[in-house]
Design a protein around this motif. Sequence first.
Motif, PDB file in Angstrom:
ATOM      1  N   GLU A 142       0.828  -1.210   0.000  1.00 38.41           N
ATOM      2  CA  GLU A 142       0.000   0.000   0.000  1.00 38.41           C
ATOM      3  C   GLU A 142       0.859   1.256   0.000  1.00 38.41           C
ATOM      4  OE1 GLU A 142      -4.220  -0.785   2.097  1.00 38.41           O
ATOM      5  OE2 GLU A 142      -2.509  -1.066   3.432  1.00 38.41           O
ATOM      6  N   ALA A 143       1.945   1.250   0.776  1.00 38.91           N
ATOM      7  CA  ALA A 143       2.828   2.418   0.818  1.00 38.91           C
ATOM      8  C   ALA A 143       3.501   2.644  -0.528  1.00 38.91           C
ATOM      9  CB  ALA A 143       3.881   2.233   1.917  1.00 38.91           C
ATOM     10  N   ALA A 144       3.910   1.567  -1.166  1.00 41.39           N
ATOM     11  CA  ALA A 144       4.557   1.695  -2.472  1.00 41.39           C
ATOM     12  C   ALA A 144       3.565   2.191  -3.523  1.00 41.39           C
ATOM     13  CB  ALA A 144       5.141   0.350  -2.888  1.00 41.39           C
ATOM     14  N   ILE A 145       2.326   1.711  -3.469  1.00 41.06           N
ATOM     15  CA  ILE A 145       1.286   2.161  -4.403  1.00 41.06           C
ATOM     16  C   ILE A 145       1.024   3.647  -4.214  1.00 41.06           C
ATOM     17  CG2 ILE A 145      -1.181   1.988  -4.947  1.00 41.06           C
ATOM     18  CD1 ILE A 145      -0.887  -1.057  -4.214  1.00 41.06           C
ATOM     19  N   ALA A 146       0.950   4.077  -2.971  1.00 42.91           N
ATOM     20  CA  ALA A 146       0.702   5.493  -2.682  1.00 42.91           C
ATOM     21  C   ALA A 146       1.818   6.372  -3.236  1.00 42.91           C
ATOM     22  CB  ALA A 146       0.557   5.696  -1.176  1.00 42.91           C
ATOM     23  N   LEU A 147       3.066   5.944  -3.064  1.00 44.06           N
ATOM     24  CA  LEU A 147       4.204   6.714  -3.575  1.00 44.06           C
ATOM     25  C   LEU A 147       4.173   6.780  -5.095  1.00 44.06           C
ATOM     26  CD1 LEU A 147       6.882   8.181  -2.923  1.00 44.06           C
ATOM     27  CD2 LEU A 147       8.034   5.961  -3.142  1.00 44.06           C
ATOM     28  N   ALA A 148       3.889   5.652  -5.733  1.00 49.05           N
ATOM     29  CA  ALA A 148       3.838   5.632  -7.193  1.00 49.05           C
ATOM     30  C   ALA A 148       2.700   6.501  -7.725  1.00 49.05           C
ATOM     31  CB  ALA A 148       3.665   4.196  -7.683  1.00 49.05           C
ATOM     32  N   SER A 149       1.553   6.457  -7.073  1.00 48.94           N
ATOM     33  CA  SER A 149       0.396   7.246  -7.521  1.00 48.94           C
ATOM     34  C   SER A 149       0.641   8.737  -7.352  1.00 48.94           C
ATOM     35  CB  SER A 149      -0.849   6.824  -6.735  1.00 48.94           C
ATOM     36  OG  SER A 149      -1.174   5.475  -6.971  1.00 48.94           O
ATOM     37  N   SER A 150       1.208   9.114  -6.218  1.00 44.38           N
ATOM     38  CA  SER A 150       1.431  10.541  -5.949  1.00 44.38           C
ATOM     39  C   SER A 150       2.474  11.146  -6.881  1.00 44.38           C
ATOM     40  CB  SER A 150       1.841  10.747  -4.491  1.00 44.38           C
ATOM     41  OG  SER A 150       3.079  10.111  -4.219  1.00 44.38           O
ATOM     42  N   ASN A 151       3.351  10.301  -7.440  1.00 41.50           N
ATOM     43  CA  ASN A 151       4.379  10.793  -8.359  1.00 41.50           C
ATOM     44  C   ASN A 151       4.053  10.510  -9.826  1.00 41.50           C
ATOM     45  OD1 ASN A 151       7.034  11.798  -6.830  1.00 41.50           O
ATOM     46  ND2 ASN A 151       6.120  10.146  -5.620  1.00 41.50           N
ATOM     47  N   ASP A 152       2.834  10.024 -10.067  1.00 42.36           N
ATOM     48  CA  ASP A 152       2.364   9.732 -11.425  1.00 42.36           C
ATOM     49  C   ASP A 152       3.361   8.851 -12.176  1.00 42.36           C
ATOM     50  OD1 ASP A 152       0.577   9.823 -13.537  1.00 42.36           O
ATOM     51  OD2 ASP A 152       1.510  11.597 -14.434  1.00 42.36           O
ATOM     52  N   CYS A 153       3.807   7.785 -11.515  1.00 44.82           N
ATOM     53  CA  CYS A 153       4.780   6.877 -12.133  1.00 44.82           C
ATOM     54  C   CYS A 153       4.121   6.090 -13.270  1.00 44.82           C
ATOM     55  CB  CYS A 153       5.348   5.914 -11.093  1.00 44.82           C
ATOM     56  SG  CYS A 153       6.400   6.715  -9.849  1.00 44.82           S
ATOM     57  N   GLY A 154       4.881   5.854 -14.313  1.00 50.55           N
ATOM     58  CA  GLY A 154       4.337   5.139 -15.464  1.00 50.55           C
ATOM     59  C   GLY A 154       4.842   3.726 -15.607  1.00 50.55           C
ATOM     60  N   SER A 155       5.880   3.376 -14.853  1.00 49.69           N
ATOM     61  CA  SER A 155       6.455   2.043 -14.932  1.00 49.69           C
ATOM     62  C   SER A 155       7.040   1.676 -13.572  1.00 49.69           C
ATOM     63  CB  SER A 155       7.538   1.973 -16.012  1.00 49.69           C
ATOM     64  OG  SER A 155       8.560   2.927 -15.755  1.00 49.69           O
ATOM     65  N   VAL A 156       7.342   0.392 -13.398  1.00 52.99           N
ATOM     66  CA  VAL A 156       7.855  -0.101 -12.115  1.00 52.99           C
ATOM     67  C   VAL A 156       9.050  -1.012 -12.389  1.00 52.99           C
ATOM     68  CG1 VAL A 156       7.325  -1.367  -9.993  1.00 52.99           C
ATOM     69  CG2 VAL A 156       5.526  -0.031 -11.137  1.00 52.99           C
TER      70      VAL A 156
END
Length: 461
Positions: A142-156
Amino acid sequence: VRTMQAPVAPSPTHLHRVAPSKLRHRSAAERSAAGRRTPRTTAAVSQDAAATAAAMMNSPAVAPFEFMTASRVVFGCGTSKRVPSLVKDLVQLNQCADKPALVVTGKSDRFSAPLVEALKAEGIESVVYHCPGGEPTTATAEAAIALASSNDCGSVIAIGGGTPVDTGKCVAAVLTNGGETPDLYDFLEVVGRARPLTTRCAPFVAVPTTAGPGAEVTKNSVLEAGDRKVSMRHQFMLPELVVIDPELTLSMPRDVTAHTGLDALTQCVEPYVCNATNPLVDAISLAGITAGARSLRAACENPLDIVAREDMCLCSYYGGLSLANAKLGAVHGFSGTLGGLLHAPHGAICAALLPHCCTVNVAALKGWFGEKEPDLAERYLARYETVARTVTGDPNATVEDGVAWIVNLVKDCGVPGLGEFGLKEGDFDEVVAKSKESSSMKGNPVPLSDEELKTMLRMAL
């Protein structure tokens, strides 16, 4: 990499075919003459149809099966240097090069720091999420998802052991399927709503730095949720790119090498002897058993033995392919429940259980199950015999020789019993009750009784 020819047991559904030496190609003249033959009568056609029907009375030799894995796998020493350029190609292909990548890694920045710099040199910005130590959890994801969403990440990009890889898979899936307010529990089994994915995941790259879980080629993530382990799974979660560089495993300490290596070996043994084998997994899992048996001791004793590290990376990779495309058994049937209860490393749990699972299964196959289903028991025992001959290198080894070899390997690797992680006999009833319902337990070659399962746990203490 050293190679060793391993004996192969017959598939449980094997049927003999006509030997190639008995077949003959027709000459051009014969083919021409065949084309000029007089049309056959209705009676002749009927006789042919009857003969074909008679020949088809036997069951098919191979049951239908599927095989899925990552879109692309790059294997070999030094291949991790190619990750930045490979990622650049991937994000350009998926039209997300203008968005930052989320780099999921462990507590240390040993692998992530140089990767971030190399990505930047390729024009790719990134944000780093450091997983806390231990097994992956729902809170971590959940923490990783939140960080990715808040930074508008396009890939992992996941670089690390099984924890970053499983966490990264969840992030990539939820980024494209979670909507404006992503909720991991929408997709989790058991504790969540188990919604299927409907959209392809964000481009996901897995770079394992341990040799054991094989998570880089599986379609699910396993997370701790309180006192249990739960999964998120879908074929869309298979990575688009996997880079396996044995050099990244050279820094693994001895205990991690042992635990992950025995986990990898287990993930090759269990699919080979499970009740849902297929020819492709048979070949892959047996190759993994060969590599793991040949090199695990060497990797533990000399961490800089690159040939041994290559073998263990192959064992891990083959184990991941095998478990993803067949079934497992009692070891992994227990591991989820015990992981949630003890919060112990998954590999250590599997290592402690593996030899005792073999012992209990073989006793049942030679005992009550053999009396009830003698033909089936004989076929399973033939597979255990092949495992024995593969791990020992002795073409005359018995099933008991194989079990003894695995027991000695676990001892040599210094794997502690489950009692050292806190398991008590008073926990057995609850552990058995929960574990019997797991999908892995249903793949065990023998449907073990509660008492047999408790015997396995008792031996593993």
